[in-house]
Design an enzyme around this catalytic site. Structure first.
Site, mmCIF file in Angstrom:
data_model
loop_
_atom_site.group_PDB
_atom_site.id
_atom_site.type_symbol
_atom_site.label_atom_id
_atom_site.label_comp_id
_atom_site.label_asym_id
_atom_site.label_seq_id
_atom_site.Cartn_x
_atom_site.Cartn_y
_atom_site.Cartn_z
ATOM 1 N N ASP A 1 -0.130 17.119 12.467
ATOM 2 C CA ASP A 1 0.558 17.457 11.111
ATOM 3 C C ASP A 1 0.561 16.251 10.487
ATOM 4 O O ASP A 1 0.372 15.496 10.474
ATOM 5 C CB ASP A 1 1.490 19.092 11.035
ATOM 6 C CG ASP A 1 2.861 17.968 11.813
ATOM 7 O OD1 ASP A 1 2.556 16.493 12.658
ATOM 8 O OD2 ASP A 1 4.137 17.963 11.149
ATOM 9 N N GLU B 1 5.326 17.843 14.534
ATOM 10 C CA GLU B 1 6.279 16.465 13.787
ATOM 11 C C GLU B 1 7.322 16.479 13.009
ATOM 12 O O GLU B 1 8.396 16.090 12.859
ATOM 13 C CB GLU B 1 5.870 15.266 14.756
ATOM 14 C CG GLU B 1 6.558 14.242 14.620
ATOM 15 C CD GLU B 1 6.925 13.341 13.886
ATOM 16 O OE1 GLU B 1 7.848 12.050 14.178
ATOM 17 O OE2 GLU B 1 6.234 13.349 12.467
#
Length: 438
Positions: A102, A166
């Protein structure tokens, strides 16, 4: 020695063309893996798909090679990927973890180039995620591809863990936290774990804890032409924050170990935001809120700081008459009206910092590999926070951290990394693998 030499030859150097091609596909998905819920929920499986396209031809799934691949998903379209190159000795293992799929958000109108497609300017590879962290996803995928292709005989198993979620923890149970909870990473405790999500090519050996705080201040609203009839919450807030900071720095001074770890700053406690309900310029308002954070080096306890901050606030409230005022009519108590100004403190989710184990074999091989590939080694520490690493450390993993993007472009507009840095990162990984064979 012959086996080690053969492994070194097999790993070779980074295949630049293959790396850049893969990175281009990943950056092309970056728009869809921005992580800022509830508006933007990433679909990390878009990244997983490209990594699988690269690695499946060398996997046991297709019969084309030795890589053992496990695609683990806890939420729709939000997968993690565990890839293992098996070694010959059951208890020897090393792992590269933390390459997250991400990214933080990007506003194209703020950038000088399209953040959501890879562009190349000399050595610069430009786009959202090149430094943090799709560049590392592509880099470690290329490492695992090389192992699958060349099949060097290694004693140690090499495991890569590509993770979801994350950049934002507001949706739990998606990424590495869930993998740890399910025991899917347990065997990685048998060897060093290298978290690949920092920057600037040097070992990052320490990070800070973070305590977000809000100080709500209650005064008394009144006309600004009659300030003696008001309790000014702004003045009370400024003096209270000053007093809290003075006490914090007395109780949590620079720690001797901060020099050993090379922290750029000691622990800090400061305001970063200020808000109030609004009103006219000629009104002293009734309340305001000051918000900020504590950045705590890992040699102090978060719970000790929370307790102390609460104690400071209680003591200030009890002795509010003794707090410094601002001018001849500034006051925090109106005895005739039986009114006292008041402060209250609250906290959002706090996390602790990390001090990596400097005696670990993992640390020593990382330093030697860095010196070989980069030409020098200078471990550093920052009070930025990486809460996932602390959780791994608490679970018994020997965590070391490194990264090959650029700190200057981390979470920034016009993000880029350098191809030469990524090539050196590959050399570091190869050296770590070879050193741990001895």
């Amino acid at each position: 020695m012959a086996a080690s030499s053969a492994a070194k030859q097999a790993l070779g150097a980074l295949d630049k063309e293959s790396f850049v091609t893969l990175l281009g596909k990943l950056i092309g998905e970056s728009k869809f893996v921005q992580n800022n819920p509830p508006e933007l929920i990433p679909e990390e499986d878009r990244i997983v798909r490209h990594v699988l396209d690269t690695l499946l031809p060398y996997s046991t799934s297709t019969g084309g090679g030795p890589l053992v691949i496990n695609h683990v998903t806890y939420k729709p379209n939000r997968g993690n990927l565990i890839v293992e190159y098996p070694g010959t000795e059951p208890n020897k293992i090393l792992s590269f973890v933390g390459m997250h799929m991400d990214v933080v958000t990007a506003n194209p109108s703020d950038w000088d180039f399209d953040p959501f497609s890879l562009s190349i300017d000399g050595d610069k590879l430009r786009g959202r995620g090149t430094t943090d962290c799709l560049g590392h996803v592509a880099l470690v995928a290329e490492l695992m591809k090389k192992l699958g292709e060349t099949k060097p005989q290694l004693k140690s198993s090499v495991v890569a863990v590509f993770i979801a979620s994350e950049e934002n923890s507001s949706i739990p149970g998606v990424g590495v936290d869930a993998l740890v909870k399910d025991g899917l990473l347990d065997k990685l405790k048998q060897g060093p774990l290298f978290w690949i999500d920092t920057a600037d090519k040097q070992p990052c050996i320490g990070t800070g804890g973070m305590i977000p705080w809000k100080l709500h201040v209650t005064g008394k609203l009144f006309h600004s032409g009659l300030p003696h009839k008001a309790i000014n919450p702004f003045e009370l807030a400024m003096e209270a924050v000053k007093e809290i900071q003075l006490r914090f720095y007395k109780d949590f001074p620079p720690h001797p170990k901060e020099q050993v770890y090379g922290f750029a700053t000691p622990s800090t406690m400061k305001p970063t935001q200020w808000s109030y309900p609004g009103g006219g310029i000629n009104q002293i308002p009734a309340e305001c809120t000051v918000s900020g954070d504590v950045r705590l080096t890992p040699f102090y306890s978060v719970s000790d700081v929370l307790k102390k901050l609460q104690e400071y606030v209680e003591d200030i409230n009890e002795n509010i008459e003794k707090l410094d005022t601002r001018g001849p009519v500034s006051k925090y108590v109106l005895p005739d009206e039986n009114l006292r100004g008041r402060i209250t403190i609250s906290f959002d989710e706090a996390n602790s910092g990390v001090a990596c184990n400097l005696e670990s074999p993992g640390f020593h091989v990382l330093c030697k590999a860095t010196e070989e590939a980069v030409g020098h080694v200078k471990p550093y520490s920052i009070t930025g926070s990486l809460p996932l690493i602390r959780e791994l450390q608490d679970e018994g993993f020997d965590v070391q951290t490194a990264g090959y993007g650029l700190m200057a472009t981390y979470h920034a507009k016009n993000e880029y990394c350098l191809l030469t840095d990524m090539c050196q990162g590959y050399q570091v990984f190869a050296s770590i693998i070879l050193q741990l064979e001895d």
